[in-house]
Motif scaffolding. Structure first.
Motif, PDB file in Angstrom:
ATOM      1  N   ALA A  69       0.149  16.482  19.651  1.00  0.00           N
ATOM      2  CA  ALA A  69      -1.208  16.468  19.086  1.00  0.00           C
ATOM      3  C   ALA A  69      -1.213  16.919  17.640  1.00  0.00           C
ATOM      4  CB  ALA A  69      -2.133  17.338  19.927  1.00  0.00           C
ATOM      5  N   SER A  70      -0.230  17.716  17.255  1.00  0.00           N
ATOM      6  CA  SER A  70      -0.173  18.244  15.894  1.00  0.00           C
ATOM      7  C   SER A  70       0.532  17.309  14.901  1.00  0.00           C
ATOM      8  CB  SER A  70       0.545  19.594  15.901  1.00  0.00           C
ATOM      9  OG  SER A  70       1.876  19.423  16.361  1.00  0.00           O
ATOM     10  N   ALA A  71       1.083  16.208  15.382  1.00  0.00           N
ATOM     11  CA  ALA A  71       1.822  15.286  14.510  1.00  0.00           C
ATOM     12  C   ALA A  71       0.897  14.714  13.445  1.00  0.00           C
ATOM     13  CB  ALA A  71       2.436  14.169  15.334  1.00  0.00           C
ATOM     14  N   SER A  72       1.455  14.537  12.242  1.00  0.00           N
ATOM     15  CA  SER A  72       0.662  13.948  11.167  1.00  0.00           C
ATOM     16  C   SER A  72       1.568  13.206  10.205  1.00  0.00           C
ATOM     17  CB  SER A  72      -0.140  15.026  10.431  1.00  0.00           C
ATOM     18  OG  SER A  72       0.726  15.911   9.748  1.00  0.00           O
ATOM     19  N   GLY A  73       0.972  12.341   9.428  1.00  0.00           N
ATOM     20  CA  GLY A  73       1.686  11.570   8.421  1.00  0.00           C
ATOM     21  C   GLY A  73       0.761  11.246   7.273  1.00  0.00           C
ATOM     22  N   HIS A  74       1.334  10.901   6.130  1.00  0.00           N
ATOM     23  CA  HIS A  74       0.510  10.500   4.990  1.00  0.00           C
ATOM     24  C   HIS A  74      -0.410   9.340   5.367  1.00  0.00           C
ATOM     25  CE1 HIS A  74       3.686  12.035   1.871  1.00  0.00           C
ATOM     26  NE2 HIS A  74       2.967  13.017   2.372  1.00  0.00           N
ATOM     27  N   LEU A  75       0.124   8.432   6.185  1.00  0.00           N
ATOM     28  CA  LEU A  75      -0.583   7.219   6.566  1.00  0.00           C
ATOM     29  C   LEU A  75      -0.592   7.090   8.082  1.00  0.00           C
ATOM     30  CD1 LEU A  75      -1.775   4.355   5.930  1.00  0.00           C
ATOM     31  CD2 LEU A  75       0.596   3.548   5.774  1.00  0.00           C
ATOM     32  N   PHE A  99       0.838  -1.199   0.000  1.00  0.00           N
ATOM     33  CA  PHE A  99       0.000   0.000   0.000  1.00  0.00           C
ATOM     34  C   PHE A  99       0.876   1.254   0.000  1.00  0.00           C
ATOM     35  CE2 PHE A  99      -2.445   3.399   1.871  1.00  0.00           C
ATOM     36  CZ  PHE A  99      -3.687   3.276   1.253  1.00  0.00           C
ATOM     37  N   ALA A 100       1.915   1.252   0.823  1.00  0.00           N
ATOM     38  CA  ALA A 100       2.807   2.405   0.917  1.00  0.00           C
ATOM     39  C   ALA A 100       3.496   2.672  -0.423  1.00  0.00           C
ATOM     40  CB  ALA A 100       3.835   2.198   2.029  1.00  0.00           C
ATOM     41  N   ARG A 101       3.961   1.620  -1.077  1.00  0.00           N
ATOM     42  CA  ARG A 101       4.606   1.798  -2.388  1.00  0.00           C
ATOM     43  C   ARG A 101       3.607   2.317  -3.420  1.00  0.00           C
ATOM     44  NH1 ARG A 101       7.199  -2.729  -0.824  1.00  0.00           N
ATOM     45  NH2 ARG A 101       5.732  -4.118  -1.863  1.00  0.00           N
ATOM     46  N   ALA A 102       2.447   1.686  -3.500  1.00  0.00           N
ATOM     47  CA  ALA A 102       1.449   2.047  -4.513  1.00  0.00           C
ATOM     48  C   ALA A 102       0.931   3.471  -4.337  1.00  0.00           C
ATOM     49  CB  ALA A 102       0.282   1.057  -4.467  1.00  0.00           C
ATOM     50  N   ASN A 103       0.923   3.972  -3.109  1.00  0.00           N
ATOM     51  CA  ASN A 103       0.361   5.289  -2.825  1.00  0.00           C
ATOM     52  C   ASN A 103       1.422   6.335  -2.477  1.00  0.00           C
ATOM     53  OD1 ASN A 103      -2.706   4.920  -2.938  1.00  0.00           O
ATOM     54  ND2 ASN A 103      -1.971   3.143  -1.788  1.00  0.00           N
ATOM     55  N   ARG A 104       2.672   5.990  -2.736  1.00  0.00           N
ATOM     56  CA  ARG A 104       3.799   6.910  -2.516  1.00  0.00           C
ATOM     57  C   ARG A 104       3.777   7.523  -1.114  1.00  0.00           C
ATOM     58  NH1 ARG A 104       2.133   8.130  -7.915  1.00  0.00           N
ATOM     59  NH2 ARG A 104       3.670   7.379  -9.400  1.00  0.00           N
ATOM     60  N   ALA A 159      -3.855  11.453  10.407  1.00  0.00           N
ATOM     61  CA  ALA A 159      -3.731  10.952   9.035  1.00  0.00           C
ATOM     62  C   ALA A 159      -3.962  12.071   8.033  1.00  0.00           C
ATOM     63  CB  ALA A 159      -4.731   9.832   8.795  1.00  0.00           C
ATOM     64  N   GLU A 160      -2.989  12.287   7.168  1.00  0.00           N
ATOM     65  CA  GLU A 160      -3.144  13.290   6.118  1.00  0.00           C
ATOM     66  C   GLU A 160      -3.895  12.723   4.916  1.00  0.00           C
ATOM     67  OE1 GLU A 160       0.814  14.589   5.208  1.00  0.00           O
ATOM     68  OE2 GLU A 160       1.133  15.352   7.245  1.00  0.00           O
ATOM     69  N   ARG A 161      -3.645  11.446   4.583  1.00  0.00           N
ATOM     70  CA  ARG A 161      -4.245  10.878   3.378  1.00  0.00           C
ATOM     71  C   ARG A 161      -4.966   9.557   3.608  1.00  0.00           C
ATOM     72  NH1 ARG A 161       0.862  10.855  -0.361  1.00  0.00           N
ATOM     73  NH2 ARG A 161      -0.412   9.402  -1.513  1.00  0.00           N
ATOM     74  N   TYR A 162      -4.352   8.654   4.381  1.00  0.00           N
ATOM     75  CA  TYR A 162      -4.889   7.306   4.513  1.00  0.00           C
ATOM     76  C   TYR A 162      -4.786   6.807   5.951  1.00  0.00           C
ATOM     77  CZ  TYR A 162      -4.171   7.197  -0.564  1.00  0.00           C
ATOM     78  OH  TYR A 162      -4.183   7.484  -1.900  1.00  0.00           O
ATOM     79  N   VAL A 163      -5.684   5.869   6.275  1.00  0.00           N
ATOM     80  CA  VAL A 163      -5.653   5.146   7.546  1.00  0.00           C
ATOM     81  C   VAL A 163      -5.759   3.665   7.212  1.00  0.00           C
ATOM     82  CG1 VAL A 163      -6.896   4.661   9.694  1.00  0.00           C
ATOM     83  CG2 VAL A 163      -6.726   7.016   8.852  1.00  0.00           C
TER      84      VAL A 163
END
Length: 183
Positions: free
Chosen positions: A104-110, A43-48, A137-141
């Motif tokens: 609390a402000s931490a975020s990631g693509h996934l 999933f990580a590879r396919a979604n960069r 989560a910025e993009r995916y969970v």
């Protein structure tokens, strides 16, 4: 709160389990870990995916297999985090933080929650975990959990119909896939 869960505290449970020499359990090794690792890495590879946050990383056995450019494992147990650092401290792509010190402000693509939800028997703790998970989560969970309501005899496990709950609790998010566990 269900009667059988009234005295169960998941934070105390996991801290005590690791302090007594326990580990993250069978889901973090063998074929279950291989299934999750393969899925997350694909999933990580396919979604960069450039970065991921794992809420409930445990002892790091699962994290050892993740191939994500920047991975942050978060856990409630300092003993588990010490295991993570000992196991993976030489990998500059991986870092580990205490849940208590996690910004609390931490975020990631996934954002990941693997084998965590079933241990959150109290509804307010469960809903807070989901809020924090989706909040970072910025993009995916990716959630790896049971997805049905069921009472069990173990006071430290509660199965929930998570997708139904998420429609109510996180209505701005969309389910893009449900991948059944082949095991």
């Amino acid at each position: 709160r269900m009667d059988g869960y009234a005295n169960y505290d998941p934070i105390a449970y996991w801290r005590a389990r690791y302090a007594a020499g326990g580990n993250s359990g069978p889901g973090s090794a063998g074929r279950l870990a291989a299934f999750k690792t393969s899925f997350v890495n694909g999933f990580a590879r396919a979604n960069r995916i450039a970065n991921a946050i794992d809420l409930g990383c445990g002892d790091g056995r699962q994290a050892a297999g993740f191939d994500i450019p920047a991975y942050c494992g978060v856990d409630v147990s300092n003993v588990a985090l010490a295991h993570c650092r000992a196991r993976l401290g030489d990998d500059p792509r991986k870092r580990f933080l205490s849940f208590d010190g996690f910004p609390a402000s931490a975020s990631g693509h996934l954002a990941l929650s693997l084998d965590v939800v079933c241990y959150l028997t109290d509804s307010s703790v469960y809903e807070a975990h989901l809020a924090r998970l989706f909040g970072c989560a910025e993009r995916y969970v990716i959630l790896y959990t049971s997805n049905f309501d069921c009472e069990v005899r173990d006071a430290h496990i509660r199965h929930r119909h998570v997708t139904r709950d998420l429609r109510r609790l996180q209505p701005k998010w969309n389910l893009i896939a449900h991948v059944p566990n082949p095991f």
